[in-house]
Motif scaffolding. Sequence first.
Motif, mmCIF file in Angstrom:
data_model
loop_
_atom_site.group_PDB
_atom_site.id
_atom_site.type_symbol
_atom_site.label_atom_id
_atom_site.label_comp_id
_atom_site.label_asym_id
_atom_site.label_seq_id
_atom_site.Cartn_x
_atom_site.Cartn_y
_atom_site.Cartn_z
ATOM 1 N N ILE A 1 7.412 6.974 -33.111
ATOM 2 C CA ILE A 1 6.390 7.612 -32.284
ATOM 3 C C ILE A 1 6.601 9.124 -32.348
ATOM 4 O O ILE A 1 7.706 9.627 -32.075
ATOM 5 C CB ILE A 1 6.477 7.125 -30.827
ATOM 6 N N CYS B 1 3.386 2.506 -28.620
ATOM 7 C CA CYS B 1 3.888 1.694 -29.721
ATOM 8 C C CYS B 1 3.323 0.276 -29.636
ATOM 9 O O CYS B 1 2.947 -0.319 -30.650
ATOM 10 C CB CYS B 1 5.418 1.663 -29.707
ATOM 11 N N ASP C 1 5.812 6.167 -24.384
ATOM 12 C CA ASP C 1 6.238 5.816 -25.742
ATOM 13 C C ASP C 1 6.075 4.323 -25.996
ATOM 14 O O ASP C 1 5.594 3.907 -27.055
ATOM 15 C CB ASP C 1 7.699 6.212 -25.955
ATOM 16 N N TYR D 1 -0.119 0.267 -30.943
ATOM 17 C CA TYR D 1 -0.109 0.314 -32.409
ATOM 18 C C TYR D 1 0.138 -1.082 -32.979
ATOM 19 O O TYR D 1 -0.554 -1.524 -33.911
ATOM 20 C CB TYR D 1 0.954 1.286 -32.905
#
Length: 432
Positions: free
Chosen positions: A151, A276, A272, A279
């Motif tokens: 990240i 993630c 974070d 994603y």
Amino acid sequence: MAQILAPSPQWQMRVTKNLMDVSPLTSKMWSSLVLKQSKKGAIKTSSKFKVYALQSENGTVNRVEQLLNLDVTPYTDKIIAEYIWIGGSGTDVRSKSKTISKPVEHPSELPKWNYDGSSTGQAPGEDSEVILYPQAIFKDPFRGGNNILVICDTYTPAGEPIPTNKRYRAAQIFSNPKVIAEVPWFGIEQEYTLLQTNVKWPLGWPAGGYPGPQGPYYCGAGADKIFGRDISDALYKACLYAGINISGTNGEVMPGQWEFQVGPSVGIEAGDHIWCARYLLERITEQAGVVLTLDPKPIEGDWNGAGCHTNYSTKSMREDGGYEKIKKAILSLSLRHKDHISAYGEGNERRLTGKHETADINTFSWGVANRGCSIRVGRDTEKNGKGYLEDRRPASNMDPYVVTSLLAETTILWEPTLEAEALAAQKIALKV
């Protein structure tokens, strides 16, 4: 949301050693999502077969898939790092791959990188270079081995954060000594909707039509109630493999809609981990041939929208006498309601209507066990005199860096006047 008791040790953003030996996810794990074809040799429509060549009738091993699953660890120390960042819309995730000479454990061991910001809406064509700063590392469940997901946040070549870099401002707030001392915990409930690829209509719904009314779908089971469970389960395992602090998942009220929960996470870690996880979800739906949307009201009418409820507590709230600290925090949140709403996601006015388990966007409210309020306090928190609050206002497409840091800023750093406090307390029936 699943009950949250304590944060994981992964808030230091290091790769844990015990994740090193887990087997990577392969294309076979998505097999139940692949559309069946009755005729031999027919070209299959799932994304699996858009990537891999067709398997021959005699069962010959597909050579492309064999290479994708190849373990290169015995032959090289080099790894693949997938650098991930947030694009110009503020909700899109972008990524590209880089070869690193050896395995790493901390972002500081990784080089900075760059990309063409003019192609992501983040820089002009005549000065398009944007610099990626690695900030957090996760294991890569797609490639396996020592390969990693990274990240990043984004800067100009001169080292200035670009306007879409919301992490930079959040990191400043979370590094404030007052905020550090309060050890802010976050548990984020990310709702999302799965859509059919060609018609952009919810998964499991008849094309252009509607299923039965809401009621049987929430946390349901059965082919006529749940659509996309394999995607939810795949995400769950991918997050655990990656080191994301996922705490649960469930089917939501609208069919084709799901939720996963991340937390408790400390400070900047919350953003974070959510980014993630988003994603991973984009990649999983890509392989499954399903479209992901974080629109806060994907279907108009008598259907629930999609939110990103954010559970929040400070050290003072979790200790004896914390209920009074929670009420004082609610007071501050009421005074900055407009500031929070403006930062809580695009299109949120279509969701926050006062219906479908939401509060009206223009009116601040709070209540115990009331899901129709802006801020909900749990029964256990009231009973125990300490705990956490749930901010139900954030939309599903909110930026977790913005929401978490704004909660910390309003409740820890911001100081309202005594007159404003008194008026607000009277208005929302708080005795602080």
